[in-house]
Enzyme design. Structure first.
Site, PDB file in Angstrom:
ATOM      1  N   LYS A 106       0.865  -1.181   0.000  1.00 17.63           N
ATOM      2  CA  LYS A 106       0.000   0.000   0.000  1.00 17.63           C
ATOM      3  C   LYS A 106       0.902   1.232   0.000  1.00 17.63           C
ATOM      4  O   LYS A 106       1.707   1.418   0.914  1.00 17.63           O
ATOM      5  CB  LYS A 106      -0.908   0.016   1.230  1.00 17.63           C
ATOM      6  CG  LYS A 106      -1.792   1.258   1.292  1.00 17.63           C
ATOM      7  CD  LYS A 106      -2.528   1.359   2.612  1.00 17.63           C
ATOM      8  CE  LYS A 106      -3.310   2.665   2.684  1.00 17.63           C
ATOM      9  NZ  LYS A 106      -3.891   2.892   4.030  1.00 17.63           N
ATOM     10  N   ALA A 134      -9.365   5.319   5.151  1.00 17.17           N
ATOM     11  CA  ALA A 134      -9.170   6.455   6.053  1.00 17.17           C
ATOM     12  C   ALA A 134     -10.471   7.012   6.629  1.00 17.17           C
ATOM     13  O   ALA A 134     -11.213   7.729   5.971  1.00 17.17           O
ATOM     14  CB  ALA A 134      -8.377   7.574   5.381  1.00 17.17           C
ATOM     15  N   THR A 142      -9.257   2.799  12.984  1.00 19.81           N
ATOM     16  CA  THR A 142      -9.563   3.589  14.173  1.00 19.81           C
ATOM     17  C   THR A 142     -10.958   3.314  14.715  1.00 19.81           C
ATOM     18  O   THR A 142     -11.156   3.257  15.932  1.00 19.81           O
ATOM     19  CB  THR A 142      -9.407   5.090  13.864  1.00 19.81           C
ATOM     20  OG1 THR A 142      -8.092   5.330  13.357  1.00 19.81           O
ATOM     21  CG2 THR A 142      -9.626   5.930  15.102  1.00 19.81           C
TER      22      THR A 142
END
Length: 261
Positions: free
Chosen positions: A101, A188, A211
């Site tokens: 990535k 993200a 997250t």
């Protein structure tokens, strides 16, 4: 519940087939997180920040991750194409495989990817046989350049890294889904299962998250929720969403002859 046939509906990256469309990101790492995402979310790709190798964490990760789970090393920390290429080559030498990535970020405040440097790194590494999955700011022209450079997928950010703000760039991601003939993997700060579901309903090929799970109160339960949401969104996309009226209304039950003015 009727679901897509996973034997036929596969995510294909660089000729490799996957039945799971959830990818674990590398931001907030713990073995508990990896365990929950493999066992409860069914993830088949786990992202690895190569800088953890310098912290002595690589051996622990490789000891835990099953052999049938694909490692996706990223170039986190790279500030330009040259540094990204160096990190990718190191990952291959360490035995992490050909997947990589690409992350090129030199903006320390908002952590936005540098599309220009990302394109340069993608072209170099694709020619060396890497399966290149570039993280990018959703821009159609840059995405087309990544396709021409040999990318295996395009990974637009949904919102700033670590913010959990969800699909802030939704309209631009939809353009990429509509126009780019590669898997679009939303990356993200997808912060909730409902946001992952929405991205999949739009036609995204997969979701990368970290997250949202790492900061959840019950990590295994949240991993399971993401799995269900991604599958639901994919099924909805394959089924074809119902039409939306731009104005007016349409009765769902017959009214003629029953009500009078």
């Amino acid at each position: 519940m009727t679901t897509a046939n996973t034997n036929e509906d596969k995510l294909i990256l660089g000729g490799h087939e996957f039945t799971s469309r959830f990818i674990l990101g590398s931001g907030k790492f713990s073995l508990e997180l990896v365990k929950a995402c493999i066992e409860k979310a069914g993830t088949q790709i786990v992202t690895l920040a190569l800088r953890r190798a310098n912290e002595g964490g690589l051996a622990n990760i490789l000891d835990y991750v099953p052999k049938d789970v694909t490692l996706l090393p990223n170039t986190s920390g790279a500030r330009n194409a040259q540094e990204a290429v160096r990190i990718a080559r190191l990952s291959r030498e360490l035995g992490c495989g050909d997947f990589v990535k690409i992350e090129v970020v030199h903006d320390s405040k908002y952590l936005l990817p540098d599309n220009y440097e990302t394109i340069k790194a993608t072209e170099i590494l694709a020619k060396e046989g890497f399966v290149v999955m570039p993280y990018m700011y959703p821009d159609l022209n840059a995405a087309r350049d990544l396709v021409n450079a040999g990318a295996a997928s395009v990974m637009p950010l949904a919102s700033p890294i670590g913010s959990n703000k969800g699909l802030a760039t939704k309209e631009f991601i939809q353009i990429l889904i509509d126009e780019i003939d590669l898997p679009i993997i939303v990356d993200a700060s997808i912060g909730k299962p409902s946001q992952a579901c929405e991205a999949m309903e739009m036609g995204a090929a997969a979701i990368m998250a970290n997250t949202a799970l790492a900061t959840a109160g019950n990590l295994p339960l949240m991993a399971s929720a993401f799995k269900d949401a991604i599958e639901a969104g994919r099924n909805a996309y394959l089924a074809g969403l119902g039409r939306v009226l731009t104005r007016g209304a349409a009765a769902s039950d017959p009214l003629t002859g029953f009500l009078r003015d």
